[in-house]
Design an enzyme around this catalytic site. Structure first.
Site, PDB file in Angstrom:
ATOM      1  N   ASP A 483      36.505  34.682  40.774  1.00 31.80           N
ATOM      2  CA  ASP A 483      37.126  34.324  42.172  1.00 31.80           C
ATOM      3  C   ASP A 483      36.231  33.876  43.387  1.00 31.80           C
ATOM      4  O   ASP A 483      36.899  33.273  44.292  1.00 31.80           O
ATOM      5  CB  ASP A 483      38.048  35.358  42.617  1.00 31.80           C
TER       6      ASP A 483
HETATM    7  C1  GLC Z   1      38.512  40.609  39.985  1.00 35.74           C
HETATM    8  C2  GLC Z   1      39.879  39.909  39.555  1.00 35.74           C
HETATM    9  C3  GLC Z   1      39.467  38.973  38.314  1.00 35.74           C
HETATM   10  C4  GLC Z   1      38.423  37.972  38.525  1.00 35.74           C
HETATM   11  C5  GLC Z   1      37.148  38.977  38.942  1.00 35.74           C
HETATM   12  C6  GLC Z   1      36.024  38.008  39.210  1.00 35.74           C
HETATM   13  O1  GLC Z   1      38.467  41.573  39.047  1.00 35.74           O
HETATM   14  O2  GLC Z   1      40.817  40.602  39.182  1.00 35.74           O
HETATM   15  O3  GLC Z   1      40.611  38.141  38.114  1.00 35.74           O
HETATM   16  O4  GLC Z   1      38.074  37.291  37.472  1.00 35.74           O
HETATM   17  O5  GLC Z   1      37.438  39.818  40.116  1.00 35.74           O
HETATM   18  O6  GLC Z   1      35.960  37.423  40.781  1.00 35.74           O
HETATM   19  C1  GLC Z   2      37.765  38.957  46.148  1.00 36.51           C
HETATM   20  C2  GLC Z   2      36.971  39.921  45.360  1.00 36.51           C
HETATM   21  C3  GLC Z   2      37.128  39.595  43.806  1.00 36.51           C
HETATM   22  C4  GLC Z   2      38.747  39.503  43.740  1.00 36.51           C
HETATM   23  C5  GLC Z   2      39.274  38.732  44.706  1.00 36.51           C
HETATM   24  C6  GLC Z   2      40.900  38.780  44.369  1.00 36.51           C
HETATM   25  O1  GLC Z   2      37.400  37.800  46.085  1.00 36.51           O
HETATM   26  O2  GLC Z   2      35.434  39.888  45.575  1.00 36.51           O
HETATM   27  O3  GLC Z   2      36.394  40.635  43.141  1.00 36.51           O
HETATM   28  O4  GLC Z   2      38.975  39.052  42.299  1.00 36.51           O
HETATM   29  O5  GLC Z   2      39.134  38.948  45.808  1.00 36.51           O
HETATM   30  O6  GLC Z   2      41.544  37.849  45.374  1.00 36.51           O
END
Ligand code: GLC
Ligand code: GLC
Length: 811
Positions: A483
């Protein structure tokens, strides 16, 4: 240092020191009604949606932490205490908290009085039951006062913390015998209320928080409790609560059980009222009656235990390593179920007022529990597919109450659609139910657009094919699985969300993670097509997959590992040419799982590079070297201090991708070493460093660049649960459901002598004994079923209800 121990027979973790380094929690409820409960009885309850139907209030990041919950107070003269130690924090003579499968038992002993509270949500019930047993262990007759306490949330948990100018005037309650009803907003548009009742006559009650506590007191010193005088207060606005006061007299050795029910009721519009201003309590009374006797409670508790016996009977390992067995047989499966139920909404790191159910998250979660509750998995898949758009893309999240896509966040996370193939094929392999492919499913919840679920899968594949960049690799969109790799974001404004900002939406930034994912799930889709006789579709998909493999080999290889991406400017991400972030884990994971470049030796090279550059004492790091400054062209990833979260932490979710990659090579030693490094049961001894529950995975563990490497954050709701379960059960232990067989192909440390697994698959039971006399990692010499040697390693599907003995000899 440890704060408790595992009790595997009872399937419990037993906390014996209440001063854990963070609240260690458990979950109550399995379908509609849920509760979070910490080892000191903190937490809250909600119906279905932690944001819109919050029953009890919780304050996040409070001081002291974890204040607010389901509290009992015992006022025994000048000694006031709580069985869970908090909130009063009087030193107890004995304390234990047993977190089990959907229940928690908290016991405290003080001055010869024992108080044991069992908390659970009975199956198919919109209520929590709190069974409190008070025992006089002393030699004298005793008399004391027992107070209960919960604080109501005014339903919308976000509004509750936010809109005080309104909320302080809306609160309404009713008291009826020993039941306290919370009916805020019932007079207008709500058709639901909550109640907290006890099966004993009251010495008094309170429903107004500030009267109960006294205006300047905390939960640790409620004035009513300290003085032993309930105020019989009636809340009008401000903060309604429910507190019962019961007089207790116990002879030496005598025990008394009180049953508290915290319930939720919905009434049809015509049945809302008993008479003007008085709510219709018929359903609540029904619930209260059901648990009026200890026998009713015990039956419900036994039913819950039997339910979990059933769920956990489908995969039972005996490996000789008790930590591995307890992960595989108990805690990992349990965490998968909780994560399935709640996605990323409500934990002690997710407030329940933020996210709904994530599209990619929920699809991945499915591989962790589909063998337990296939019917619910089916429904979840169809709900997810209904939030897909006609072009194959998908809403990133949806709200569980409405099942609608969340338009605040929108879509264009380009890995999302492909996860639907993983979940659907996992479901069909587990159940043999191909009929899911024929279900008519709308796009964006618009019934007029309904097409078969198969068509949804096809559009998922084509969404990648239709969105390729300059190198023929998939466009990343807002972000892929990571993300925080926001290559089109370019944000200079701290008030913008990295996830939804796209200041330079270009069609250049490409993802090697999605490329690997496409090869993996594109092939999976082609195999499905072949299995159901759609040869043309299979061939077309295979062509796209082959083209992708070539694109990865031509443009995605950096010499010793796979690149991570191309950025907006077409520059390499995750390359030796970069100053920081030279190597990333995700593309190594997905591309090696897909076996891209296996014959050319690229899988070995990539995994050896991971070993050399990303491995540390606490697991595999997401990237190296960590980013030390903000890079506007990379987005959120470089916003984190080094060693945390997506910037070079051990982001546990992706470690199993590497484990599975290692099994492609047959290196069982390494696969299992990576497994052990992050599996919580193996970290119990370092609980003081690790900080979080030793029975469940956390999303991340601070990496070697961090200030405190090894410290975990964000336990419970993480894709780590499903992926580790998938990796250990299907790739390391190697017992893998197929469309027409149960396939066996373990990849274990050569030192192992073997292991046995009882697997219930499509209703038949297989007792599988894997023997490893030659001490190999992988490779099968012979398989026998019921004494007969079979050709190959695929066990044919047997009739439901039958039992079979399978012996697998490696070598
Ligand atoms: C969080 C989110 C997931 C994403 C991950 C890596 O665990 O829930 O959707 O893939 O972060 O950013
Ligand atoms: C932030 C976090 C990630 C998560 C995301 C959800 O980027 O670092 O882990 O998945 O928020 O919106």
């Amino acid at each position: 240092m440890k704060f408790g121990h595992f009790d595997d027979l009872a399937r419990e973790y037993v906390i014996t020191n209440p001063r854990t380094p963070y609240p260690w929690i458990n979950y109550l409820g399995n379908e509609d009604f849920f509760g979070l409960i910490s080892h000191t009885a903190g937490g809250y309850s909600f119906y279905k949606d932690a944001r819109f139907r919050r029953l009890t209030r919780y304050r996040y990041n409070n001081v002291p932490w974890d204040d607010g919950g389901r509290y009992f107070y015992i006022q025994d003269g000048d000694c006031v205490w709580s069985p869970g130690w908090k909130p009063v924090r009087t030193e107890l003579d004995e304390y234990s908290c047993r977190h089990g499968m959907s229940y928690t038992i908290i016991k405290g002993v003080k001055r010869g009085i024992e108080a044991e509270a069992v908390f659970f949500v009975p199956l198919n019930t919109w209520a929590e039951v709190h069974r409190l047993t008070l025992t006089n262990r002393s030699r004298a007759a005793r008399a004391f006062k027992l107070f209960s306490f919960v604080e109501w949330c005014l339903w919308n948990a976000h509004d509750d913390m936010n809109n005080l100018q309104r909320n302080f005037s809306t609160g309404e309650v009713e008291v009826d015998g020993s039941a306290i009803y919370h009916k805020t907003e019932y007079r207008e548009r709500r058709d639901h209320y909550a109640f907290y009742a006890v099966n004993a006559p009251l010495a008094g009650f309170d429903t107004d928080r500030d009267t109960f506590l006294g205006p300047y007191n905390g939960f640790d010193r409620p004035a009513a409790v300290i003085e032993g005088k309930p105020r019989n207060s009636e809340a009008h606005g401000w903060s309604p609560i429910a507190s019962h006061c019961v007089d207790i007299r116990l002879k030496p050795g005598e025990a008394k059980t009180l049953v508290f029910v915290l319930g939720y009721v919905e009434n049809a519009a015509e049945e809302k009222w008993e008479r003007k201003g008085v709510i219709n309590k018929a359903k609540a009374r029904g619930l209260i009656d059901r648990f009026a006797t200890a026998a009713g409670v015990d039956a419900a508790f036994q039913e819950l235990r039997a339910f979990w016996d059933g769920l956990l009977s489908h995969y039972v390992l005996r490996s000789g390593d008790e930590r591995l067995d307890r992960m595989v047989n108990i805690w990992n499966q349990y965490q998968c179920m909780v994560t399935f139920n709640l996605s990323r909404s409500a934990s002690y790191f997710e407030t329940g007022i933020g996210r709904g159910l994530g599209f990619r998250d929920s699809n991945q979660d499915l591989v962790g529990f589909v063998h337990q509750v296939p019917e619910r998995a089916r429904q979840r898949i169809l709900d997810l597919a209904a939030t897909q758009f006609a072009d194959g893309s998908a809403y990133h999240q949806y709200q569980p109450l409405t099942k609608r896509g969340n338009s605040d966040i929108g879509g264009n996370f380009n890995d999302d659609p492909l996860w639907l193939i993983l979940s659907t094929t996992a479901y069909i392999k587990e159940t043999g139910d191909f009929s899911i492919l024929d279900e008519q499913v709308p796009f964006d919840n618009d019934e007029h657009t309904a097409q078969s679920h198969f068509e949804h899968l096809k559009r998922s594949v084509h969404h990648t094919v239709d969105n390729l960049g300059p190198h023929g690799l998939p466009l990343i969109g807002r972000a892929d699985w990571n993300d925080c790799l926001n290559l089109n974001c370019f944000s200079n404004d701290p008030n913008e969300s990295f996830q939804t900002t796209g200041n330079r939406a270009g069609r250049t930034a490409e993802s090697l993670m999605i490329a690997g994912q496409f090869v993996l799930y594109g092939r999976e889709f082609a195999a499905l097509c072949r299995r159901i006789g759609k040869e043309d579709e299979a061939a077309r998909t295979q062509e796209h997959v082959d083209r992708m493999v070539n694109a990865v080999l031509a443009h995605g290889w950096d010499g010793a590992w796979f690149l991570r991406a191309y950025d907006f400017f077409g520059k390499k991400v995750g390359s030796k040419e970069n100053e920081e972030g030279k190597i990333f884990i995700e593309s190594q994971g997905l591309c090696t799982m897909a076996g891209i470049g296996l014959v050319e030796g690229k899988v070995v090279q990539a995994l050896d590079a991971v070993r050399e550059r990303l491995d540390c004492d606490f697991g595999l790091l997401l990237n190296q070297p960590a980013f030390t400054r903000y890079l506007i062209e990379y987005g959120e990833i470089s916003s984190y201090p080094q060693g945390y979260k997506e910037n070079a932490a051990v982001f546990c979710h992706n470690n199993p991708w590497i484990m599975i990659g290692e099994t492609v090579l047959g290196r069982g030693d390494r696969a299992f070493e990576y497994y052990r490094k992050i599996a919580p049961a193996y970290l119990e001894e370092i609980s003081d460093l690790h900080k979080l529950e030793p029975y469940v995975y956390a999303q991340m563990v601070a990496g070697r660049d961090a200030y405190r490497p090894g410290e975990a954050k964000n336990s419970w709701l993480t894709g780590t649960a499903a992926w580790n379960y998938y990796a250990i059960t299907q790739f390391i232990l190697g017992i893998k459901p197929g469309y027409d067989a149960l396939d066996i192909d373990p990849c274990i440390p050569p030192a192992w002598d073997g292991f046995t697994v009882t697997r219930v698959f499509r209703g038949a039971t297989y007792d599988i004994e894997v023997r490893n006399p030659r001490h190999v990692s992988k490779g099968i010499r012979q398989v026998s079923v019921d004494g007969k040697i079979i050709a190959g390693r695929s066990i044919p599907i047997a009739d439901p209800g039958t039992q079979h003995r399978v012996i697998v000899e490696l070598g």
